[in-house]
Design a protein around this motif. Structure first.
Motif, mmCIF file in Angstrom:
data_model
loop_
_atom_site.group_PDB
_atom_site.id
_atom_site.type_symbol
_atom_site.label_atom_id
_atom_site.label_comp_id
_atom_site.label_asym_id
_atom_site.label_seq_id
_atom_site.Cartn_x
_atom_site.Cartn_y
_atom_site.Cartn_z
ATOM 1 N N ASP A 173 -16.636 9.914 5.592
ATOM 2 C CA ASP A 173 -16.115 10.037 3.833
ATOM 3 C C ASP A 173 -15.896 9.141 3.209
ATOM 4 N N VAL A 174 -16.717 9.043 2.338
ATOM 5 C CA VAL A 174 -15.499 7.673 0.984
ATOM 6 C C VAL A 174 -14.789 8.117 0.084
ATOM 7 N N VAL A 175 -13.657 7.800 0.042
ATOM 8 C CA VAL A 175 -12.640 9.503 -0.581
ATOM 9 C C VAL A 175 -11.596 7.566 -1.575
ATOM 10 N N GLU A 176 -11.146 8.817 -2.764
ATOM 11 C CA GLU A 176 -10.306 7.777 -3.480
ATOM 12 C C GLU A 176 -10.886 7.294 -4.680
ATOM 13 N N VAL A 177 -12.427 6.763 -4.755
ATOM 14 C CA VAL A 177 -12.629 6.075 -5.730
ATOM 15 C C VAL A 177 -12.137 6.611 -7.026
ATOM 16 N N SER A 178 -11.609 5.840 -8.456
ATOM 17 C CA SER A 178 -11.049 6.773 -9.327
ATOM 18 C C SER A 178 -12.038 5.960 -10.390
ATOM 19 N N PRO A 179 -12.924 5.743 -10.806
ATOM 20 C CA PRO A 179 -13.592 5.323 -12.580
ATOM 21 C C PRO A 179 -12.377 4.942 -13.194
ATOM 22 N N PRO A 180 -12.188 5.724 -13.913
ATOM 23 C CA PRO A 180 -11.370 5.460 -14.402
ATOM 24 C C PRO A 180 -9.814 4.483 -14.951
ATOM 25 N N TYR A 181 -9.930 4.213 -13.685
ATOM 26 C CA TYR A 181 -9.296 2.793 -13.029
ATOM 27 C C TYR A 181 -9.459 1.619 -12.554
ATOM 28 N N ASP A 182 -10.909 1.837 -12.524
ATOM 29 C CA ASP A 182 -11.994 0.753 -12.031
ATOM 30 C C ASP A 182 -12.130 -0.021 -12.868
ATOM 31 N N ALA A 183 -12.954 -1.830 -13.057
ATOM 32 C CA ALA A 183 -12.964 -2.959 -13.296
ATOM 33 C C ALA A 183 -14.628 -3.659 -13.144
ATOM 34 N N GLY A 184 -15.424 -3.098 -13.876
ATOM 35 C CA GLY A 184 -16.574 -3.738 -13.998
ATOM 36 C C GLY A 184 -17.786 -3.015 -12.884
ATOM 37 N N ASN A 185 -17.068 -1.896 -13.092
ATOM 38 C CA ASN A 185 -17.634 -0.872 -11.467
ATOM 39 C C ASN A 185 -17.634 -0.797 -10.140
ATOM 40 N N MET A 186 -16.518 -2.599 -10.017
ATOM 41 C CA MET A 186 -16.941 -3.010 -8.981
ATOM 42 C C MET A 186 -16.622 -1.961 -7.468
ATOM 43 N N THR A 187 -14.780 -0.738 -7.830
ATOM 44 C CA THR A 187 -14.686 -0.208 -7.038
ATOM 45 C C THR A 187 -15.489 0.619 -6.231
ATOM 46 N N ALA A 188 -16.512 1.048 -7.660
ATOM 47 C CA ALA A 188 -17.483 2.197 -7.442
ATOM 48 C C ALA A 188 -18.922 1.625 -6.305
ATOM 49 N N VAL A 189 -18.841 0.014 -6.905
ATOM 50 C CA VAL A 189 -19.960 -0.245 -5.967
ATOM 51 C C VAL A 189 -19.220 -0.696 -4.993
ATOM 52 N N ALA A 190 -18.081 -1.603 -4.073
ATOM 53 C CA ALA A 190 -17.682 -1.077 -2.658
ATOM 54 C C ALA A 190 -17.939 0.077 -2.479
ATOM 55 N N GLY A 191 -17.223 1.201 -3.335
ATOM 56 C CA GLY A 191 -18.201 2.466 -2.648
ATOM 57 C C GLY A 191 -18.998 2.822 -1.781
ATOM 58 N N ALA A 192 -20.176 2.583 -2.734
ATOM 59 C CA ALA A 192 -21.146 2.605 -2.576
ATOM 60 C C ALA A 192 -22.215 2.047 -1.267
ATOM 61 N N HIS A 193 -21.055 1.331 -1.080
ATOM 62 C CA HIS A 193 -21.756 -0.461 0.225
ATOM 63 C C HIS A 193 -21.134 0.300 1.168
ATOM 64 N N VAL A 194 -19.993 0.560 1.241
ATOM 65 C CA VAL A 194 -19.019 1.402 2.465
ATOM 66 C C VAL A 194 -19.984 2.829 3.000
ATOM 67 N N ALA A 195 -20.274 3.273 1.960
ATOM 68 C CA ALA A 195 -20.617 4.603 2.085
ATOM 69 C C ALA A 195 -22.338 4.185 2.499
ATOM 70 N N MET A 196 -23.174 3.751 2.296
ATOM 71 C CA MET A 196 -24.336 2.476 3.107
ATOM 72 C C MET A 196 -23.620 2.294 4.487
ATOM 73 N N GLU A 197 -22.438 1.829 4.744
ATOM 74 C CA GLU A 197 -22.560 0.998 6.506
ATOM 75 C C GLU A 197 -22.015 2.438 6.965
ATOM 76 N N LEU A 198 -21.605 3.332 6.388
ATOM 77 C CA LEU A 198 -21.108 5.153 7.419
ATOM 78 C C LEU A 198 -22.879 5.269 8.065
ATOM 79 N N MET A 199 -23.498 5.538 7.058
ATOM 80 C CA MET A 199 -25.035 5.980 6.984
ATOM 81 C C MET A 199 -25.743 4.800 8.073
#
Length: 322
Positions: free
Chosen positions: A285-311
Motif C-alpha cells: 500500500d501507499v498511504v498518507e497522501v493528503s492533497p489539501p496540503y500538497d504543493a503543485g501535486n508533488m506528493t500525489a506524483v510521488a505517491g503514484a511513482h511509489v505505487a508503480m514501483e510496488l507494482m
C-alpha cells in the motif's frame, strides 16, 4: 500505438479490450484509473488489483488523505505511455493489472470500518489476485494485514515511514494510525525479526524486535547498501510492503498529515525500491497522501511513482514464482 494515437485514444479505463497495454491518451483528460488500467469488479484472471481506500478518520494531525486515492490516480496518468524505468519487466504489458475501484463504507460508522476493509481485501485475495492499495491514512494497513495473514499466515513487514507506528495501545478496537503495528506484533500478524522499518526519525520506547534503518543511516550508508540490508533481513520470507509517503522529506512530499524533516529524497526511495527486486512481496500500500496540503501535486506524483514501483516489485516476484 504511439503518442500520435492520443488524438483518438481516450477513456482506456472503460474501453480497453482486456487488461494489458500502454496508454497514450492525453494525461489531462479521460476517465481516471490507476495507470489507465481497466476498471472492473470481475477479478477473473487478474494478477494485481489496485484499489483505493479513502479513509482518514484515524489521523492525529492534518486530515485529507481520504482524497489520496483520487489524487494518486490522477497523477499516475503521467506514466502509462512508457515501460517503467529501470525494470526488466513491464507490468502494464506483461501482467493483468486492474483498477478495482474504491472501498465502499459508511463514513459515519467507524467501528465497522476495519472488518469492512478486511473483507474487501479478502475478496481480492480469494479471487487469486494480489492487492495494491491507495490510501487513505496508515491505519488501513492493519485490517489489510489481517486479511493477508488469514490467507498466508504471518508475514514480514517492510515499512517506509517517518514514524514507527508502534506506540502502545492494547485497545484493539480503537482506530488510530499510530498504534496499528504495535497491535500487529501483539496479534502475531507480523514476524518482527523478518520485518524492517526504513526512514524512521521519531522516538518510540520499544521497537518490539523489528529491525530499523532510520533516515540518518540511509543518508550515511546510501540507498544501495540500504536495499542490501533490507533484503538480508527479509530473506525469502513472504512480505507485505507499506509505504507512508511521509518517509520522504517534506521537500519532496509536503502533502501529508504529519511531516517530519530529515527524510528520504525521491531519488533515494526510487533507488532502494528498484534494488529490492526479488523480495517475496505479497502485496502493498501507499498511504498518507493528503492533497489539501500538497504543493503543485508533488506528493500525489510521488505517491503514484511509489505505487508503480510496488507494482513492479509485486509482478517481479510473481514472475519469479511462476
Amino acid at each position: 500505438m504511439a503518442l500520435s494515437d492520443a488524438a483518438n485514444d481516450v477513456d482506456n479505463a472503460l474501453t480497453r479490450d482486456g487488461f494489458r497495454g500502454h496508454s497514450f491518451e492525453n494525461a489531462f483528460g479521460g476517465a481516471l484509473s490507476f495507470m489507465r488500467r481497466t476498471y472492473t469488479k470481475d477479478l477473473n484472471g487478474v494478477d494485481l488489483a489496485v484499489t483505493g481506500v479513502p479513509f482518514d478518520q484515524a489521523v492525529t494531525n492534518r486530515p485529507g488523505t481520504r482524497l489520496g486515492p483520487r489524487a494518486i490516480r490522477e497523477a499516475s496518468t503521467l506514466q502509462p505511455c512508457d515501460p517503467p524505468y529501470g525494470w526488466e519487466i513491464d507490468p502494464l504489458v506483461d501482467f493483468n493489472v486492474a483498477d478495482y475501484g474504491d472501498l465502499a463504507f459508511d463514513y459515519a460508522d467507524i467501528p465497522a470500518f476495519p472488518k469492512v476493509l478486511q473483507s474487501h481485501i479478502s475478496g481480492i485475495l480469494d479471487a487469486g489476485a494480489g492487492s495494491l492499495v491507495l490510501g487513505g491514512d496508515h491505519y488501513i494497513s492493519f485490517p489489510i494485514l489481517r486479511a493477508y495473514v488469514e490467507k498466508f499466515g504471518p508475514v514480514g513487514l517492510l515499512q517506509f515511514d517517518a514514524h514507527s507506528d508502534l506506540w502502545a495501545d492494547d485497545d484493539f478496537d480503537r482506530v488510530d494510525h499510530g498504534t496499528m503495528f504495535y497491535k500487529a506484533v501483539k496479534e502475531g500478524l507480523i514476524i518482527p525479526e523478518r520485518s524492517v522499518q526504513v526512514g524512521i526519525r521519531t522516538v518510540v520506547s520499544d521497537h518490539m524486535g523489528i529491525n530499523v534503518i532510520d533516515a540518518r543511516e540511509v543518508h550515511e550508508i546510501g540507498p544501495g547498501e540500504t536495499a542490501k540490508q533490507i533484503k538480508a533481513i527479509l530473506g525469502d520470507h513472504q512480505t507485505y510492503l507499506t509505504f507512508d509517503i511521509d518517509c520522504l522529506d517534506p521537500a519532496f512530499a509536503p502533502g501529508t498529515g504529519t511531516p517530519v524533516w530529515g527524510g528520504l529524497s525521491s531519488a533515494q526511495a526510487a533507488h532502494i525500491l528498484r534494488d529490492l527486486a526479488g523480495i517475496n512481496m505479497l502485496g502493498g500500500d501507499v498511504v498518507e497522501v493528503s492533497p489539501p496540503y500538497d504543493a503543485g501535486n508533488m506528493t500525489a506524483v510521488a505517491g503514484a511513482h511509489v505505487a508503480m514501483e510496488l507494482m513492479c516489485l509485486y509482478c517481479h516476484n510473481l514472475k519469479e514464482r511462476r
